[in-house]
Design a protein around this motif. Structure first.
Motif, PDB file in Angstrom:
ATOM      1  N   TYR A  11       0.878  -1.170   0.000  1.00 53.69           N
ATOM      2  CA  TYR A  11       0.000   0.000   0.000  1.00 53.69           C
ATOM      3  C   TYR A  11       0.911   1.214   0.000  1.00 53.69           C
ATOM      4  O   TYR A  11       1.658   1.436   0.960  1.00 53.69           O
ATOM      5  N   THR A  12       0.865   2.007  -1.061  1.00 51.87           N
ATOM      6  CA  THR A  12       1.774   3.140  -1.210  1.00 51.87           C
ATOM      7  C   THR A  12       1.004   4.344  -1.746  1.00 51.87           C
ATOM      8  O   THR A  12      -0.209   4.291  -1.901  1.00 51.87           O
ATOM      9  N   ALA A  21      -5.770   1.045   5.885  1.00 48.63           N
ATOM     10  CA  ALA A  21      -6.148  -0.134   5.098  1.00 48.63           C
ATOM     11  C   ALA A  21      -5.526  -1.398   5.670  1.00 48.63           C
ATOM     12  O   ALA A  21      -6.182  -2.445   5.756  1.00 48.63           O
ATOM     13  N   SER A  22      -4.267  -1.300   6.087  1.00 54.10           N
ATOM     14  CA  SER A  22      -3.615  -2.492   6.650  1.00 54.10           C
ATOM     15  C   SER A  22      -4.259  -2.885   7.973  1.00 54.10           C
ATOM     16  O   SER A  22      -4.367  -4.079   8.280  1.00 54.10           O
ATOM     17  N   LEU A  23      -4.715  -1.911   8.742  1.00 55.28           N
ATOM     18  CA  LEU A  23      -5.406  -2.225   9.999  1.00 55.28           C
ATOM     19  C   LEU A  23      -6.772  -2.844   9.733  1.00 55.28           C
ATOM     20  O   LEU A  23      -7.218  -3.712  10.490  1.00 55.28           O
ATOM     21  N   GLY A  24      -7.429  -2.442   8.666  1.00 54.81           N
ATOM     22  CA  GLY A  24      -8.686  -3.082   8.279  1.00 54.81           C
ATOM     23  C   GLY A  24      -8.472  -4.547   7.923  1.00 54.81           C
ATOM     24  O   GLY A  24      -9.249  -5.422   8.316  1.00 54.81           O
ATOM     25  N   LEU A  25      -7.398  -4.824   7.199  1.00 52.42           N
ATOM     26  CA  LEU A  25      -7.046  -6.207   6.876  1.00 52.42           C
ATOM     27  C   LEU A  25      -6.733  -6.983   8.148  1.00 52.42           C
ATOM     28  O   LEU A  25      -7.150  -8.132   8.303  1.00 52.42           O
ATOM     29  N   LEU A 136       2.058 -10.920   3.830  1.00 56.88           N
ATOM     30  CA  LEU A 136       2.968  -9.834   4.167  1.00 56.88           C
ATOM     31  C   LEU A 136       2.458  -8.557   3.526  1.00 56.88           C
ATOM     32  O   LEU A 136       2.172  -8.526   2.328  1.00 56.88           O
ATOM     33  N   VAL A 137       2.347  -7.495   4.342  1.00 58.02           N
ATOM     34  CA  VAL A 137       1.885  -6.198   3.849  1.00 58.02           C
ATOM     35  C   VAL A 137       2.956  -5.159   4.154  1.00 58.02           C
ATOM     36  O   VAL A 137       3.447  -5.074   5.281  1.00 58.02           O
ATOM     37  N   LEU A 138       3.303  -4.371   3.136  1.00 59.03           N
ATOM     38  CA  LEU A 138       4.293  -3.306   3.278  1.00 59.03           C
ATOM     39  C   LEU A 138       3.611  -1.987   2.966  1.00 59.03           C
ATOM     40  O   LEU A 138       3.050  -1.821   1.873  1.00 59.03           O
ATOM     41  N   THR A 139       3.637  -1.044   3.921  1.00 55.24           N
ATOM     42  CA  THR A 139       2.966   0.233   3.698  1.00 55.24           C
ATOM     43  C   THR A 139       3.986   1.367   3.645  1.00 55.24           C
ATOM     44  O   THR A 139       5.133   1.221   4.062  1.00 55.24           O
ATOM     45  N   GLY A 140       3.514   2.499   3.163  1.00 57.54           N
ATOM     46  CA  GLY A 140       4.309   3.723   3.174  1.00 57.54           C
ATOM     47  C   GLY A 140       4.479   4.312   1.790  1.00 57.54           C
ATOM     48  O   GLY A 140       4.375   3.621   0.773  1.00 57.54           O
ATOM     49  N   ARG A 141       4.732   5.593   1.778  1.00 61.44           N
ATOM     50  CA  ARG A 141       4.946   6.327   0.529  1.00 61.44           C
ATOM     51  C   ARG A 141       6.199   5.837  -0.179  1.00 61.44           C
ATOM     52  O   ARG A 141       7.083   5.267   0.425  1.00 61.44           O
ATOM     53  N   ASN A 142       6.254   6.149  -1.441  1.00 60.80           N
ATOM     54  CA  ASN A 142       7.464   5.964  -2.252  1.00 60.80           C
ATOM     55  C   ASN A 142       7.969   4.529  -2.277  1.00 60.80           C
ATOM     56  O   ASN A 142       9.175   4.297  -2.127  1.00 60.80           O
ATOM     57  N   ALA A 143       7.086   3.579  -2.478  1.00 60.20           N
ATOM     58  CA  ALA A 143       7.534   2.183  -2.572  1.00 60.20           C
ATOM     59  C   ALA A 143       8.563   2.064  -3.693  1.00 60.20           C
ATOM     60  O   ALA A 143       8.374   2.595  -4.788  1.00 60.20           O
ATOM     61  N   HIS A 144       9.628   1.357  -3.396  1.00 59.07           N
ATOM     62  CA  HIS A 144      10.703   1.157  -4.371  1.00 59.07           C
ATOM     63  C   HIS A 144      10.179   0.304  -5.526  1.00 59.07           C
ATOM     64  O   HIS A 144       9.394  -0.633  -5.320  1.00 59.07           O
ATOM     65  N   GLU A 145      10.631   0.612  -6.735  1.00 58.69           N
ATOM     66  CA  GLU A 145      10.151  -0.123  -7.922  1.00 58.69           C
ATOM     67  C   GLU A 145      10.431  -1.615  -7.829  1.00 58.69           C
ATOM     68  O   GLU A 145       9.645  -2.436  -8.309  1.00 58.69           O
ATOM     69  N   LYS A 146      11.533  -2.007  -7.176  1.00 58.53           N
ATOM     70  CA  LYS A 146      11.837  -3.432  -7.033  1.00 58.53           C
ATOM     71  C   LYS A 146      10.878  -4.106  -6.055  1.00 58.53           C
ATOM     72  O   LYS A 146      10.537  -5.272  -6.223  1.00 58.53           O
ATOM     73  N   VAL A 147      10.439  -3.388  -5.032  1.00 55.63           N
ATOM     74  CA  VAL A 147       9.444  -3.906  -4.087  1.00 55.63           C
ATOM     75  C   VAL A 147       8.110  -4.074  -4.813  1.00 55.63           C
ATOM     76  O   VAL A 147       7.434  -5.096  -4.669  1.00 55.63           O
ATOM     77  N   ILE A 148       7.751  -3.092  -5.610  1.00 50.49           N
ATOM     78  CA  ILE A 148       6.513  -3.160  -6.384  1.00 50.49           C
ATOM     79  C   ILE A 148       6.546  -4.368  -7.326  1.00 50.49           C
ATOM     80  O   ILE A 148       5.572  -5.112  -7.438  1.00 50.49           O
ATOM     81  N   GLU A 149       7.671  -4.561  -7.976  1.00 49.40           N
ATOM     82  CA  GLU A 149       7.842  -5.687  -8.898  1.00 49.40           C
ATOM     83  C   GLU A 149       7.683  -7.032  -8.198  1.00 49.40           C
ATOM     84  O   GLU A 149       7.090  -7.968  -8.742  1.00 49.40           O
TER      85      GLU A 149
END
Length: 176
Positions: A11-12, A21-25, A136-149
């Motif tokens: 979630y970025t 959103a992660s707390l809802g999950l 596994l959920v990763l939150t925060g702005r500016n997700a790295h393109e490799k993380v997105i991939e």
């Protein structure tokens, strides 16, 4: 109950709602008696509403803060913030791979990477080492393109309008 298949969600974006959103999950998972651990990178202080809720939902929901109170200087992070982020990444690996949790949320880890507190390689190693039954959920702005991939699902929260710009500060029970 255990998950048959755990995936990786990101979630970025610059909009409000990534942690929410992660707390809802997490709430949905706890309702099914899955065990959830949220590790909050760069967050300290409080108590925040989600911490108080976790106390009520224990032992199914655990929230661990790993930062100092206040904001991290994004242009020049303090060594203490870097050290805490490294410890948080090690803790995240332990919680993801330890077999106790079904869902692990790494709150603000994307921002930690973009600020140089956590190496993207460490996050990618953690993602690759995730057991098949752990979500596994990763939150925060500016997700790295490799993380997105490497993720299975990526959602971008896009700010269209925000009441902070009208002078409304963080409110107890809504933002904290």
């Amino acid at each position: 109950m255990k998950l048959e298949r755990g995936l990786i969600q990101v979630y970025t974006g610059n909009g409000k709602g990534k942690t929410t959103a992660s707390l809802g999950l997490a709430l949905r998972a706890v309702g099914r008696e899955l065990k959830v651990c949220m590790i909050q990178f760069m967050k300290g202080g409080g108590p925040y509403g989600e911490q108080m809720a976790a106390e009520r939902l224990a032992p199914f929901l655990t929230i661990i803060q790993t930062g100092r109170p206040g904001w991290v200087n994004k242009d020049n992070p303090a060594q203490a913030d870097k050290d805490l982020a490294a410890e948080a990444l090690a803790l995240a690996t332990e919680k993801v791979c330890g077999g106790e949790y079904d869902l692990v949320i790494l709150d603000e880890i994307n921002g930690s990477v973009s600020m140089g507190l956590v190496p993207v390689e460490g996050v990618l190693e953690l993602m690759a080492s995730k057991p098949p039954q752990v979500e596994l959920v990763l939150t925060g702005r500016n997700a790295h393109e490799k993380v997105i991939e490497a993720a299975d699902l990526v959602t971008e929260m896009c700010e269209i309008k925000h009441y902070y710009k009208a002078g409304v500060n963080a409110r107890v029970g809504i933002e904290k």
